[in-house]
Design an enzyme around this catalytic site. Structure first.
Site, mmCIF file in Angstrom:
data_model
loop_
_atom_site.group_PDB
_atom_site.id
_atom_site.type_symbol
_atom_site.label_atom_id
_atom_site.label_comp_id
_atom_site.label_asym_id
_atom_site.label_seq_id
_atom_site.Cartn_x
_atom_site.Cartn_y
_atom_site.Cartn_z
ATOM 1 N N GLY A 46 97.904 -52.815 41.417
ATOM 2 C CA GLY A 46 98.037 -52.302 42.920
ATOM 3 C C GLY A 46 98.435 -50.886 42.765
ATOM 4 O O GLY A 46 99.075 -50.382 41.714
ATOM 5 N N GLN A 51 101.950 -42.647 45.306
ATOM 6 C CA GLN A 51 102.054 -42.903 43.835
ATOM 7 C C GLN A 51 101.236 -41.757 43.130
ATOM 8 O O GLN A 51 101.373 -41.144 42.103
ATOM 9 C CB GLN A 51 101.787 -43.925 42.988
ATOM 10 C CG GLN A 51 102.858 -45.064 43.473
ATOM 11 C CD GLN A 51 102.709 -46.291 43.009
ATOM 12 O OE1 GLN A 51 101.744 -47.335 43.409
ATOM 13 N NE2 GLN A 51 102.887 -46.641 41.706
ATOM 14 N N CYS A 94 106.168 -51.353 37.653
ATOM 15 C CA CYS A 94 105.563 -50.318 38.424
ATOM 16 C C CYS A 94 105.258 -49.323 37.636
ATOM 17 O O CYS A 94 105.693 -48.729 36.748
ATOM 18 C CB CYS A 94 106.493 -50.101 39.433
ATOM 19 S SG CYS A 94 106.204 -48.672 40.697
ATOM 20 N N LEU A 95 103.957 -48.901 38.153
ATOM 21 C CA LEU A 95 103.293 -47.799 37.273
ATOM 22 C C LEU A 95 104.191 -46.465 37.474
ATOM 23 O O LEU A 95 103.998 -45.570 36.564
ATOM 24 C CB LEU A 95 101.890 -47.422 37.706
ATOM 25 C CG LEU A 95 100.801 -48.558 37.375
ATOM 26 C CD1 LEU A 95 99.635 -48.290 38.299
ATOM 27 C CD2 LEU A 95 100.659 -48.695 35.813
ATOM 28 N N HIS A 136 105.433 -55.315 47.171
ATOM 29 C CA HIS A 136 105.971 -54.159 46.348
ATOM 30 C C HIS A 136 105.112 -52.865 46.667
ATOM 31 O O HIS A 136 105.932 -51.807 46.833
ATOM 32 C CB HIS A 136 105.168 -54.549 44.995
ATOM 33 C CG HIS A 136 105.716 -53.614 44.030
ATOM 34 N ND1 HIS A 136 106.330 -53.443 42.872
ATOM 35 C CD2 HIS A 136 104.939 -52.424 43.606
ATOM 36 C CE1 HIS A 136 106.353 -52.432 41.976
ATOM 37 N NE2 HIS A 136 105.406 -51.688 42.562
ATOM 38 N N GLU A 137 103.987 -53.102 46.945
ATOM 39 C CA GLU A 137 103.054 -51.808 47.451
ATOM 40 C C GLU A 137 103.591 -51.280 48.894
ATOM 41 O O GLU A 137 103.898 -50.014 49.126
ATOM 42 C CB GLU A 137 101.666 -52.112 47.411
ATOM 43 C CG GLU A 137 101.086 -52.730 46.447
ATOM 44 C CD GLU A 137 101.386 -51.749 45.219
ATOM 45 O OE1 GLU A 137 101.557 -50.700 45.165
ATOM 46 O OE2 GLU A 137 101.264 -52.485 44.032
ATOM 47 N N HIS A 140 106.632 -49.338 48.633
ATOM 48 C CA HIS A 140 106.212 -47.543 48.258
ATOM 49 C C HIS A 140 106.088 -46.764 49.496
ATOM 50 O O HIS A 140 106.270 -45.527 49.485
ATOM 51 C CB HIS A 140 104.778 -47.589 47.332
ATOM 52 C CG HIS A 140 105.155 -47.924 45.981
ATOM 53 N ND1 HIS A 140 106.031 -47.066 44.981
ATOM 54 C CD2 HIS A 140 104.509 -48.804 45.293
ATOM 55 C CE1 HIS A 140 106.113 -47.603 43.787
ATOM 56 N NE2 HIS A 140 105.103 -48.756 43.972
HETATM 57 O O1 GNR Z 1 100.746 -53.313 37.900
HETATM 58 C C1 GNR Z 1 101.803 -53.849 38.564
HETATM 59 N N1 GNR Z 1 102.191 -54.997 38.534
HETATM 60 C C2 GNR Z 1 103.000 -55.627 39.101
HETATM 61 C C3 GNR Z 1 103.481 -56.848 38.524
HETATM 62 C C4 GNR Z 1 104.414 -57.264 39.433
HETATM 63 C C5 GNR Z 1 104.750 -57.144 40.657
HETATM 64 C C6 GNR Z 1 104.072 -55.780 41.032
HETATM 65 C C7 GNR Z 1 103.270 -55.248 40.668
HETATM 66 S S1 GNR Z 1 102.533 -53.753 41.178
HETATM 67 C C8 GNR Z 1 102.161 -52.737 39.779
HETATM 68 C C9 GNR Z 1 101.382 -51.659 40.091
HETATM 69 C C10 GNR Z 1 102.451 -50.762 40.985
HETATM 70 O O2 GNR Z 1 103.214 -50.248 40.420
HETATM 71 N N2 GNR Z 1 102.272 -50.638 42.189
HETATM 72 O O3 GNR Z 1 102.915 -49.855 43.025
HETATM 73 NI NI NI Z 2 104.714 -49.868 42.104
#
Ligand code: GNR
Ligand code: NI
Length: 174
Positions: A46, A51, A94-95, A136-137, A140
């Site tokens: 995601g 980001q 998270c990236l 999670h997204e 952000h």
């Molecule tokens: O790549 C991602 N893996 C992930 C694993 C568990 C819960 C959330 C994520 S999102 C993350 C990519 C990311 O940072 N998205 O904002």
């Molecule tokens: Ni993230």
């Protein structure tokens, strides 16, 4: 399509609250294409526009099997309509918080209303990894990172590690 640079903690831009998109036009679709390419390149599931430094309420995701065909999903102006009072725990990464992982507790299912790639209104009932990832997204979009849910100590240790890594990289460049 272009692979963009992903901003990492502690970059203040990640703390900005993103703004709603007025219309899903070509500029937004171009952004979604770039986001998807950036996400695949970084091997994430995601990515939120902030980001890559764009404060718009846009998310791309693909939680499909990497060996199989791509299953991109696009969310513009997503709103949580409903969330389960039951929670579940996932190990999140998270990236924008590279190489750091921790368990986070979130509603196990949720209902999301959003606009798709073509600007059409959609409703999605998410569960499992999909529910975790979309929440999670959407965090952000509010400038929230998963490390904000950890204890002060755990969060401090992660931020400190990332700051050190960044300094190292800066020194190499200089
Ligand atoms: O790549 C991602 N893996 C992930 C694993 C568990 C819960 C959330 C994520 S999102 C993350 C990519 C990311 O940072 N998205 O904002
Ligand atoms: Ni993230």
């Amino acid at each position: 399509m272009t692979v963009k640079t992903i901003l990492t903690e502690p970059n203040k831009i990640l703390r900005q609250v993103s703004l709603p998109v007025e219309k899903v036009g070509n500029e937004e679709r171009q952004l979604m294409d770039d986001m998807l390419e950036t996400m695949y390149d970084a091997k994430g599931i995601g990515l939120a526009a902030i980001q890559i430094g764009v404060p718009k309420r846009i998310i791309v995701m693909d939680i499909g099997n990497r060996e199989k065909e791509k299953e991109p999903m696009y969310f513009v102006n997503p709103i949580i309509k409903n969330k389960n009072s039951e929670h579940s725990t996932y190990e999140e990464g998270c990236l924008s918080v590279p190489n750091q992982f921790a368990e986070v507790n979130r509603p196990s299912t949720c209902e999301i209303e959003f606009l798709d790639y073509n600007g059409n209104k959609k409703i999605l009932n998410a569960s499992g990894l999909l529910a975790t990832c979309i929440q999670h997204e959407m965090d952000h979009l509010e400038g929230i990172l998963f490390i904000d849910y950890l204890s002060k100590l755990k969060k401090m240790m992660i931020v400190k590690k990332l700051s050190k890594q960044k300094n190292k990289i800066d020194r190499i460049i200089v």
